[in-house]
Scaffold this motif. Structure first.
Motif, PDB file in Angstrom:
ATOM      1  N   LYS A   1      11.891  21.025  12.794  1.00 19.15           N
ATOM      2  CA  LYS A   1      12.812  21.012  11.658  1.00 19.15           C
ATOM      3  C   LYS A   1      13.339  22.406  11.326  1.00 19.15           C
ATOM      4  CE  LYS A   1      12.508  16.608  10.879  1.00 19.15           C
ATOM      5  NZ  LYS A   1      13.686  15.729  11.091  1.00 19.15           N
ATOM      6  N   LYS A   2      12.964  23.391  12.152  1.00 21.82           N
ATOM      7  CA  LYS A   2      13.411  24.779  11.990  1.00 21.82           C
ATOM      8  C   LYS A   2      12.976  25.367  10.653  1.00 21.82           C
ATOM      9  CE  LYS A   2      17.333  24.428  15.141  1.00 21.82           C
ATOM     10  NZ  LYS A   2      18.767  24.681  15.357  1.00 21.82           N
ATOM     11  N   LEU A   3      11.800  24.943  10.211  1.00 27.10           N
ATOM     12  CA  LEU A   3      11.220  25.566   9.026  1.00 27.10           C
ATOM     13  C   LEU A   3      10.557  26.889   9.395  1.00 27.10           C
ATOM     14  CD1 LEU A   3       9.547  22.462   7.331  1.00 27.10           C
ATOM     15  CD2 LEU A   3      11.818  23.424   6.909  1.00 27.10           C
ATOM     16  N   VAL A   4      10.170  27.000  10.649  1.00 30.01           N
ATOM     17  CA  VAL A   4       9.597  28.239  11.180  1.00 30.01           C
ATOM     18  C   VAL A   4      10.339  28.591  12.460  1.00 30.01           C
ATOM     19  CG1 VAL A   4       7.326  27.846  10.167  1.00 30.01           C
ATOM     20  CG2 VAL A   4       7.813  26.988  12.452  1.00 30.01           C
ATOM     21  N   SER A   5      10.338  29.870  12.787  1.00 28.37           N
ATOM     22  CA  SER A   5      11.119  30.336  13.937  1.00 28.37           C
ATOM     23  C   SER A   5      10.327  30.371  15.229  1.00 28.37           C
ATOM     24  CB  SER A   5      11.670  31.736  13.641  1.00 28.37           C
ATOM     25  OG  SER A   5      10.609  32.639  13.370  1.00 28.37           O
ATOM     26  N   ARG A   6       9.026  30.107  15.196  1.00 25.83           N
ATOM     27  CA  ARG A   6       8.206  30.160  16.408  1.00 25.83           C
ATOM     28  C   ARG A   6       7.116  29.110  16.335  1.00 25.83           C
ATOM     29  NH1 ARG A   6       3.959  33.892  14.653  1.00 25.83           N
ATOM     30  NH2 ARG A   6       4.477  34.470  12.489  1.00 25.83           N
ATOM     31  N   ARG A   7       6.605  28.762  17.499  1.00 20.15           N
ATOM     32  CA  ARG A   7       5.525  27.783  17.560  1.00 20.15           C
ATOM     33  C   ARG A   7       4.224  28.442  17.112  1.00 20.15           C
ATOM     34  NH1 ARG A   7       6.653  23.169  20.529  1.00 20.15           N
ATOM     35  NH2 ARG A   7       8.607  23.212  21.720  1.00 20.15           N
ATOM     36  N   LEU A   8       3.594  27.862  16.137  1.00 15.50           N
ATOM     37  CA  LEU A   8       2.316  28.380  15.643  1.00 15.50           C
ATOM     38  C   LEU A   8       1.260  27.290  15.811  1.00 15.50           C
ATOM     39  CD1 LEU A   8       3.400  30.252  12.390  1.00 15.50           C
ATOM     40  CD2 LEU A   8       2.484  31.274  14.468  1.00 15.50           C
ATOM     41  N   LEU A   9       0.726  27.185  17.015  1.00 18.08           N
ATOM     42  CA  LEU A   9      -0.223  26.124  17.335  1.00 18.08           C
ATOM     43  C   LEU A   9      -1.581  26.714  17.673  1.00 18.08           C
ATOM     44  CD1 LEU A   9       2.039  23.860  19.582  1.00 18.08           C
ATOM     45  CD2 LEU A   9       1.743  23.777  17.098  1.00 18.08           C
ATOM     46  N   ILE A  10      -2.617  25.983  17.297  1.00 21.51           N
ATOM     47  CA  ILE A  10      -3.977  26.362  17.675  1.00 21.51           C
ATOM     48  C   ILE A  10      -4.250  25.781  19.057  1.00 21.51           C
ATOM     49  CG2 ILE A  10      -6.419  26.169  17.077  1.00 21.51           C
ATOM     50  CD1 ILE A  10      -5.601  25.793  14.183  1.00 21.51           C
ATOM     51  N   PRO A  11      -4.728  26.567  20.010  1.00 27.56           N
ATOM     52  CA  PRO A  11      -4.997  26.025  21.349  1.00 27.56           C
ATOM     53  C   PRO A  11      -6.059  24.936  21.295  1.00 27.56           C
ATOM     54  CG  PRO A  11      -5.946  28.210  21.108  1.00 27.56           C
ATOM     55  CD  PRO A  11      -5.081  27.996  19.912  1.00 27.56           C
ATOM     56  N   THR A  12      -5.891  23.924  22.130  1.00 29.05           N
ATOM     57  CA  THR A  12      -6.865  22.835  22.162  1.00 29.05           C
ATOM     58  C   THR A  12      -8.196  23.335  22.703  1.00 29.05           C
ATOM     59  OG1 THR A  12      -6.146  22.180  24.377  1.00 29.05           O
ATOM     60  CG2 THR A  12      -5.038  21.144  22.499  1.00 29.05           C
ATOM     61  N   VAL A  13      -9.242  22.559  22.461  1.00 35.67           N
ATOM     62  CA  VAL A  13     -10.589  22.962  22.874  1.00 35.67           C
ATOM     63  C   VAL A  13     -10.661  23.164  24.385  1.00 35.67           C
ATOM     64  CG1 VAL A  13     -13.003  22.250  22.945  1.00 35.67           C
ATOM     65  CG2 VAL A  13     -11.638  21.809  20.911  1.00 35.67           C
ATOM     66  N   ASP A  14      -9.985  22.308  25.145  1.00 34.97           N
ATOM     67  CA  ASP A  14     -10.053  22.393  26.603  1.00 34.97           C
ATOM     68  C   ASP A  14      -9.348  23.627  27.145  1.00 34.97           C
ATOM     69  OD1 ASP A  14     -11.429  20.005  26.603  1.00 34.97           O
ATOM     70  OD2 ASP A  14      -9.601  18.811  26.749  1.00 34.97           O
ATOM     71  N   LYS A  15      -8.373  24.158  26.384  1.00 38.18           N
ATOM     72  CA  LYS A  15      -7.593  25.295  26.866  1.00 38.18           C
ATOM     73  C   LYS A  15      -8.012  26.619  26.241  1.00 38.18           C
ATOM     74  CE  LYS A  15      -3.465  22.510  27.800  1.00 38.18           C
ATOM     75  NZ  LYS A  15      -2.015  22.338  27.508  1.00 38.18           N
ATOM     76  N   ALA A  16      -8.886  26.582  25.262  1.00 34.64           N
ATOM     77  CA  ALA A  16      -9.288  27.806  24.584  1.00 34.64           C
ATOM     78  C   ALA A  16     -10.206  28.634  25.482  1.00 34.64           C
ATOM     79  CB  ALA A  16      -9.990  27.481  23.272  1.00 34.64           C
ATOM     80  N   ASP A  17      -9.880  29.900  25.665  1.00 31.14           N
ATOM     81  CA  ASP A  17     -10.668  30.774  26.528  1.00 31.14           C
ATOM     82  C   ASP A  17     -12.003  31.156  25.899  1.00 31.14           C
ATOM     83  OD1 ASP A  17      -8.620  30.755  28.375  1.00 31.14           O
ATOM     84  OD2 ASP A  17      -7.645  32.537  27.532  1.00 31.14           O
ATOM     85  N   ASN A  18     -12.063  31.133  24.584  1.00 32.44           N
ATOM     86  CA  ASN A  18     -13.280  31.611  23.910  1.00 32.44           C
ATOM     87  C   ASN A  18     -14.232  30.483  23.535  1.00 32.44           C
ATOM     88  OD1 ASN A  18     -11.622  30.462  22.075  1.00 32.44           O
ATOM     89  ND2 ASN A  18     -11.652  32.127  20.581  1.00 32.44           N
ATOM     90  N   ILE A  19     -14.025  29.304  24.107  1.00 34.21           N
ATOM     91  CA  ILE A  19     -14.886  28.164  23.798  1.00 34.21           C
ATOM     92  C   ILE A  19     -15.533  27.661  25.080  1.00 34.21           C
ATOM     93  CG2 ILE A  19     -14.954  25.792  22.950  1.00 34.21           C
ATOM     94  CD1 ILE A  19     -14.573  27.853  20.802  1.00 34.21           C
ATOM     95  N   ARG A  20     -16.840  27.505  25.053  1.00 28.96           N
ATOM     96  CA  ARG A  20     -17.558  26.919  26.175  1.00 28.96           C
ATOM     97  C   ARG A  20     -17.958  25.502  25.817  1.00 28.96           C
ATOM     98  NH1 ARG A  20     -20.208  31.582  25.118  1.00 28.96           N
ATOM     99  NH2 ARG A  20     -22.031  30.395  24.424  1.00 28.96           N
ATOM    100  N   ALA A  21     -18.035  24.648  26.824  1.00 33.94           N
ATOM    101  CA  ALA A  21     -18.394  23.251  26.568  1.00 33.94           C
ATOM    102  C   ALA A  21     -19.773  23.148  25.932  1.00 33.94           C
ATOM    103  CB  ALA A  21     -18.355  22.460  27.876  1.00 33.94           C
ATOM    104  N   SER A  22     -20.679  24.082  26.287  1.00 33.74           N
ATOM    105  CA  SER A  22     -22.033  24.047  25.739  1.00 33.74           C
ATOM    106  C   SER A  22     -22.075  24.409  24.262  1.00 33.74           C
ATOM    107  CB  SER A  22     -22.935  25.003  26.528  1.00 33.74           C
ATOM    108  OG  SER A  22     -22.419  26.324  26.464  1.00 33.74           O
ATOM    109  N   ASP A  23     -20.985  25.016  23.755  1.00 33.50           N
ATOM    110  CA  ASP A  23     -20.949  25.400  22.344  1.00 33.50           C
ATOM    111  C   ASP A  23     -20.771  24.199  21.429  1.00 33.50           C
ATOM    112  OD1 ASP A  23     -21.222  28.080  22.958  1.00 33.50           O
ATOM    113  OD2 ASP A  23     -19.061  28.388  23.126  1.00 33.50           O
ATOM    114  N   LEU A  24     -20.264  23.117  21.975  1.00 31.90           N
ATOM    115  CA  LEU A  24     -19.954  21.939  21.173  1.00 31.90           C
ATOM    116  C   LEU A  24     -20.963  20.839  21.432  1.00 31.90           C
ATOM    117  CD1 LEU A  24     -16.155  22.003  21.883  1.00 31.90           C
ATOM    118  CD2 LEU A  24     -17.180  22.414  19.660  1.00 31.90           C
TER     119      LEU A  24
END
Length: 297
Positions: free
Chosen positions: A177-200
């Protein structure tokens, strides 16, 4: 010079002028910029503080501000920087007719209980959801999964995805809706570099359940207390029927099986045993059972 313009001003270009704000002790310069009527609606001019008393710096900042506003007008972006709360409110307003109140409340709860403490601790923002969107960077958002795992209360992978999804669905809407000028998304758990499967935690903690003997005992108790006529003579009409050498009590029923009460009305509501039976064999939640309709069966 127009009588509507501020006194003692300096014109930067045909749409921008600056003047000293004499109302404050700092006497900072203010910028007054003419806006495109289609983009601004009823607002003809935008006035903002340049936050400096230096004339040369004020001219530079006013020029940059004018260029930014013109770019926003051409791109169809909002002329003012929105807060996270304002973005969330616009999402809620747009989804009222499409989503259930429970789903909308769940997203609002995620922002209130998860995003607010995250912004205060990681982004050092004291304003919570009143934080300007422009102050939230992608680098900050990338730290959300790691921050959430560091909290005392453990979290499962599905719950983590739920929290991330609530934020992302709101800000995908904001970008579209062009309320913001850039994508501000949190990376998913599977794509996050700082998350290990054993952490969850992959499974929920074990819970105590009824044994088979307990299930049978509860069922027998509810069945005898709520379905047999001899236990309901005080509220329902019963009749005596001769079956062979013995007499038995039976409910007085309508053709569709509804039981007639003492007051003459037919009781068609689900009895407690039936409710217990459905919960036991389907795994339904109580709220789902109460919302169950014959058309759903």
């Amino acid at each position: 010079r127009s009588s509507k313009q501020p006194q003692q001003y300096h014109r930067i270009n045909s749409e921008t002028s600056i003047y000293v704000d004499s109302r404050t002790k700092k006497r900072n310069w203010q910028a007054r910029i003419k806006l495109n009527q289609r983009a601004a609606g009823d607002v003809r001019y935008l006035t903002r503080s340049l936050k400096t008393a230096d004339f040369v710096v004020a001219v530079t900042r006013a020029q940059e501000m004018w260029e930014d506003l013109k770019l926003r007008e051409k791109s169809g972006l909002p002329l003012r920087d929105l807060t996270i709360q304002q973005v969330l409110d616009q999402w809620v307003e747009s989804r009222k007719k499409k989503l259930s109140p429970r789903r909308i409340a769940a997203v609002q709860r995620t922002f209130r209980l998860q995003i607010v403490p995250f912004l205060r601790e990681v982004a050092q923002s004291k304003t919570g959801l009143e934080t300007k969107v422009k102050l939230v960077s992608s680098q900050i958002l990338e730290g959300f999964p790691e921050w959430r795992l560091a909290q005392p209360k453990p979290i499962s992978k599905s719950t983590m995805r739920l929290f991330i999804g609530d934020w992302n669905v709101v800000f995908r809407f904001a970008y579209q809706k062009k309320l913001v000028s850039r994508r501000l998304l949190i990376p998913t758990v599977d794509k996050a570099d700082n998350i290990r499967a054993s952490d969850l935690t992959s499974v929920r903690p074990a819970i105590n359940t009824f044994s088979e003997d307990q299930v049978e005992a509860i069922g027998d108790y509810l069945k005898h207390c709520y379905l047999l006529p001899r236990h309901n003579e005080g509220i329902c009409r019963v009749v005596t029927i001769q079956k062979g050498n013995s007499t038995v009590l039976e409910f007085e029923r309508r053709e569709d099986g509804a039981v007639r009460s003492k007051g003459g009305r037919f009781i068609t509501r689900c009895n407690v045993y039936a409710a217990w039976y459905i919960l036991l064999h389907t795994g339904m939640r109580v709220s789902e059972l109460l919302a169950l309709k014959f058309g759903d069966v």
